[in-house]
Motif scaffolding. Structure first.
Motif, PDB file in Angstrom:
ATOM      1  N   SER A   1      77.629  77.352  35.741  1.00 12.38           N
ATOM      2  CA  SER A   1      78.527  76.837  36.776  1.00 12.38           C
ATOM      3  C   SER A   1      79.666  76.061  36.130  1.00 12.38           C
ATOM      4  CB  SER A   1      77.754  75.910  37.725  1.00 12.38           C
ATOM      5  OG  SER A   1      78.643  75.248  38.611  1.00 12.38           O
ATOM      6  N   LEU A   2      80.857  76.239  36.676  1.00 14.01           N
ATOM      7  CA  LEU A   2      81.999  75.479  36.170  1.00 14.01           C
ATOM      8  C   LEU A   2      81.848  73.995  36.455  1.00 14.01           C
ATOM      9  CD1 LEU A   2      84.932  77.846  37.231  1.00 14.01           C
ATOM     10  CD2 LEU A   2      84.038  77.482  34.927  1.00 14.01           C
ATOM     11  N   LYS A   3      80.965  73.643  37.400  1.00 12.97           N
ATOM     12  CA  LYS A   3      80.734  72.237  37.745  1.00 12.97           C
ATOM     13  C   LYS A   3      79.775  71.546  36.780  1.00 12.97           C
ATOM     14  CE  LYS A   3      79.366  73.403  41.862  1.00 12.97           C
ATOM     15  NZ  LYS A   3      78.849  73.318  43.248  1.00 12.97           N
ATOM     16  N   ALA A   4      79.140  72.310  35.917  1.00 12.51           N
ATOM     17  CA  ALA A   4      78.149  71.750  35.001  1.00 12.51           C
ATOM     18  C   ALA A   4      78.789  70.763  34.031  1.00 12.51           C
ATOM     19  CB  ALA A   4      77.461  72.873  34.236  1.00 12.51           C
ATOM     20  N   LYS A   5      78.029  69.753  33.641  1.00 15.44           N
ATOM     21  CA  LYS A   5      78.507  68.769  32.668  1.00 15.44           C
ATOM     22  C   LYS A   5      78.146  69.171  31.241  1.00 15.44           C
ATOM     23  CE  LYS A   5      78.228  64.939  35.972  1.00 15.44           C
ATOM     24  NZ  LYS A   5      77.602  63.618  36.275  1.00 15.44           N
ATOM     25  N   MET A   6      77.139  70.028  31.107  1.00 11.30           N
ATOM     26  CA  MET A   6      76.649  70.420  29.793  1.00 11.30           C
ATOM     27  C   MET A   6      77.252  71.757  29.354  1.00 11.30           C
ATOM     28  SD  MET A   6      72.714  71.317  28.645  1.00 11.30           S
ATOM     29  CE  MET A   6      72.093  69.732  29.194  1.00 11.30           C
ATOM     30  N   ASP A   7      77.743  71.814  28.112  1.00 10.97           N
ATOM     31  CA  ASP A   7      78.200  73.085  27.553  1.00 10.97           C
ATOM     32  C   ASP A   7      76.995  73.956  27.230  1.00 10.97           C
ATOM     33  OD1 ASP A   7      80.797  72.346  27.775  1.00 10.97           O
ATOM     34  OD2 ASP A   7      81.211  72.200  25.630  1.00 10.97           O
ATOM     35  N   TYR A   8      77.198  75.262  27.251  1.00 13.15           N
ATOM     36  CA  TYR A   8      76.090  76.186  27.006  1.00 13.15           C
ATOM     37  C   TYR A   8      75.495  76.034  25.610  1.00 13.15           C
ATOM     38  CZ  TYR A   8      79.051  79.208  24.110  1.00 13.15           C
ATOM     39  OH  TYR A   8      79.842  79.707  23.114  1.00 13.15           O
ATOM     40  N   THR A   9      76.286  75.519  24.661  1.00 13.21           N
ATOM     41  CA  THR A   9      75.795  75.327  23.292  1.00 13.21           C
ATOM     42  C   THR A   9      74.890  74.102  23.174  1.00 13.21           C
ATOM     43  OG1 THR A   9      77.832  74.120  22.787  1.00 13.21           O
ATOM     44  CG2 THR A   9      77.756  76.461  22.199  1.00 13.21           C
ATOM     45  N   GLU A  10      74.924  73.222  24.164  1.00 17.32           N
ATOM     46  CA  GLU A  10      74.112  71.999  24.130  1.00 17.32           C
ATOM     47  C   GLU A  10      72.680  72.228  24.599  1.00 17.32           C
ATOM     48  OE1 GLU A  10      76.317  68.259  25.361  1.00 17.32           O
ATOM     49  OE2 GLU A  10      77.605  69.794  26.257  1.00 17.32           O
ATOM     50  N   TRP A  11      72.438  73.328  25.314  1.00 19.52           N
ATOM     51  CA  TRP A  11      71.084  73.612  25.778  1.00 19.52           C
ATOM     52  C   TRP A  11      70.242  74.167  24.626  1.00 19.52           C
ATOM     53  CZ3 TRP A  11      67.772  72.313  29.198  1.00 19.52           C
ATOM     54  CH2 TRP A  11      66.623  73.079  29.404  1.00 19.52           C
ATOM     55  N   ASP A  12      68.979  73.806  24.621  1.00 17.13           N
ATOM     56  CA  ASP A  12      68.056  74.274  23.586  1.00 17.13           C
ATOM     57  C   ASP A  12      67.504  75.638  23.999  1.00 17.13           C
ATOM     58  OD1 ASP A  12      66.193  74.732  21.658  1.00 17.13           O
ATOM     59  OD2 ASP A  12      65.050  72.882  21.970  1.00 17.13           O
ATOM     60  N   TRP A  13      68.147  76.695  23.551  1.00 17.77           N
ATOM     61  CA  TRP A  13      67.763  78.059  23.916  1.00 17.77           C
ATOM     62  C   TRP A  13      66.540  78.553  23.146  1.00 17.77           C
ATOM     63  CZ3 TRP A  13      69.785  79.829  28.207  1.00 17.77           C
ATOM     64  CH2 TRP A  13      71.050  79.369  28.617  1.00 17.77           C
ATOM     65  N   ARG A  14      65.992  77.716  22.274  1.00 19.06           N
ATOM     66  CA  ARG A  14      64.757  78.096  21.588  1.00 19.06           C
ATOM     67  C   ARG A  14      63.568  78.048  22.549  1.00 19.06           C
ATOM     68  NH1 ARG A  14      65.032  73.720  16.950  1.00 19.06           N
ATOM     69  NH2 ARG A  14      65.426  72.522  18.855  1.00 19.06           N
ATOM     70  N   GLN A  15      63.760  77.413  23.695  1.00 21.79           N
ATOM     71  CA  GLN A  15      62.724  77.324  24.707  1.00 21.79           C
ATOM     72  C   GLN A  15      62.702  78.605  25.556  1.00 21.79           C
ATOM     73  OE1 GLN A  15      62.763  72.954  26.359  1.00 21.79           O
ATOM     74  NE2 GLN A  15      64.866  73.655  26.121  1.00 21.79           N
ATOM     75  N   PRO A  16      61.560  78.913  26.214  1.00 21.96           N
ATOM     76  CA  PRO A  16      61.527  80.034  27.157  1.00 21.96           C
ATOM     77  C   PRO A  16      62.583  79.812  28.241  1.00 21.96           C
ATOM     78  CG  PRO A  16      59.311  79.226  26.707  1.00 21.96           C
ATOM     79  CD  PRO A  16      60.257  78.235  26.100  1.00 21.96           C
ATOM     80  N   SER A  17      63.511  80.752  28.385  1.00 22.67           N
ATOM     81  CA  SER A  17      64.655  80.523  29.268  1.00 22.67           C
ATOM     82  C   SER A  17      65.044  81.761  30.060  1.00 22.67           C
ATOM     83  CB  SER A  17      65.883  80.060  28.454  1.00 22.67           C
ATOM     84  OG  SER A  17      65.614  78.886  27.719  1.00 22.67           O
ATOM     85  N   ALA A  18      65.565  81.515  31.253  1.00 19.99           N
ATOM     86  CA  ALA A  18      66.179  82.565  32.069  1.00 19.99           C
ATOM     87  C   ALA A  18      67.609  82.136  32.360  1.00 19.99           C
ATOM     88  CB  ALA A  18      65.414  82.762  33.371  1.00 19.99           C
TER      89      ALA A  18
ATOM     90  N   VAL B   1      68.621  73.382  35.247  1.00 16.54           N
ATOM     91  CA  VAL B   1      69.788  72.782  34.609  1.00 16.54           C
ATOM     92  C   VAL B   1      70.962  73.732  34.767  1.00 16.54           C
ATOM     93  CG1 VAL B   1      69.259  73.809  32.355  1.00 16.54           C
ATOM     94  CG2 VAL B   1      70.603  71.701  32.454  1.00 16.54           C
ATOM     95  N   LEU B   2      72.177  73.176  34.726  1.00 16.63           N
ATOM     96  CA  LEU B   2      73.400  73.976  34.791  1.00 16.63           C
ATOM     97  C   LEU B   2      74.185  73.806  33.501  1.00 16.63           C
ATOM     98  CD1 LEU B   2      74.634  73.180  38.427  1.00 16.63           C
ATOM     99  CD2 LEU B   2      73.374  75.207  37.663  1.00 16.63           C
ATOM    100  N   VAL B   3      74.748  74.907  33.006  1.00 16.81           N
ATOM    101  CA  VAL B   3      75.587  74.841  31.814  1.00 16.81           C
ATOM    102  C   VAL B   3      76.907  75.555  32.102  1.00 16.81           C
ATOM    103  CG1 VAL B   3      73.597  74.779  30.260  1.00 16.81           C
ATOM    104  CG2 VAL B   3      74.660  76.980  30.815  1.00 16.81           C
ATOM    105  N   LYS B   4      77.900  75.273  31.279  1.00 12.22           N
ATOM    106  CA  LYS B   4      79.201  75.911  31.455  1.00 12.22           C
ATOM    107  C   LYS B   4      79.707  76.445  30.126  1.00 12.22           C
ATOM    108  CE  LYS B   4      81.805  71.605  30.824  1.00 12.22           C
ATOM    109  NZ  LYS B   4      82.736  70.628  31.437  1.00 12.22           N
TER     110      LYS B   4
END
Length: 256
Positions: free
Chosen positions: A178-195, A215-218
């Protein structure tokens, strides 16, 4: 591909060996077997659309003897949604951590095909689609996917928010874009099980879907256009997830 006429469409519904995307029926079309068609379509979860007879030309090839009935046949077989969830669950705790895509209303077949191709290339584990107001596995999707549908599991679900809740219960993080997200997509820990949950063209995520995500990322946009193409966004995030997982794998090998 398209199948014309009530008898051929009924036979496909009865056999159950080929998936139908939708059935279009001309208003006023009558047949003693029409009720049977409606009942079988409902039992199989196939959408039935009624259109004015004058509009049928948009759905049929010139000269086709459609008898007021045309069905769109899937270009590839769907995976049962529960089965795909089970596949993801069994990967938790392994070196091949679950990574799936959930699409909220993507309507352009070329986008879906491109996403399927990227999921396969990035080592993703499947795609979930809503049953309504979204493109299915059409011929155009299959062509754009360039063979990826032979390897990527695609499941249809009736309720995306329920799907996301089911994923949470299985310890799979649901990450919306979402463009409204505060977190950049690179800040999320994608090593976790994710959809990765992506919205449709120009619409973004529906409110309930967005609110249900963990969580929302942008993806930062530095130009003047307000959004990326959804297939490009999918590729950007899938390969960030793959990058993070490759770094983790390399560290583990050094430690061992």
């Amino acid at each position: 591909s398209r199948i014309y006429g009530i008898a051929p469409v009924l036979e496909i519904l009865k056999a159950g060996r080929r998936s139908l995307e939708a059935i279009t029926i001309a208003e006023g079309a009558q047949s003693p077997r029409m009720r049977e068609l409606f009942e079988l379509a409902r039992e199989n979860g196939v959408i039935v659309n009624r259109v004015p007879r004058s509009a049928m030309a948009k759905f049929v090839e010139p000269g086709a003897n459609h008898q007021g009935v045309v069905a769109i046949v899937s270009a590839a077989k769907y995976t049962d949604d529960y089965e795909l969830l089970e596949i993801l669950s069994r990967k938790i705790g392994t070196e091949d951590t679950p990574l799936a895509i959930v699409l909220d209303g993507v309507e352009d077949p070329r986008n879906l095909g491109a996403i399927a191709r990227t999921v396969e290339c990035a080592g993703g584990h499947g795609i979930f689609l809503p049953e309504r107001r979204a493109v299915g596995l059409t011929d155009v999707v299959a062509k754009t996917a360039a063979g990826a549908l032979e390897y990527v599991s695609v499941a249809k679900v009736t309720n995306l928010t329920r799907l996301l809740e089911d994923m949470k219960a299985r310890n799979i993080w649901t990450v919306g874009t979402s463009l409204k997200a505060k977190m950049d997509y690179t800040e999320w820990d994608w090593r976790q099980p994710s959809a990765i949950v992506l919205g449709g063209e120009g619409k973004g995520l529906h409110r309930l879907v967005e609110e249900t995500c963990d969580v929302l990322v942008k993806i930062p946009l530095l130009g003047k256009i307000e959004s990326l193409n959804v297939s490009v966004a999918a590729g950007v995030i899938l390969y960030e997830a793959r990058r993070q997982r490759a770094v983790q794998s390399a560290k583990l090998k050094v430690q061992n």
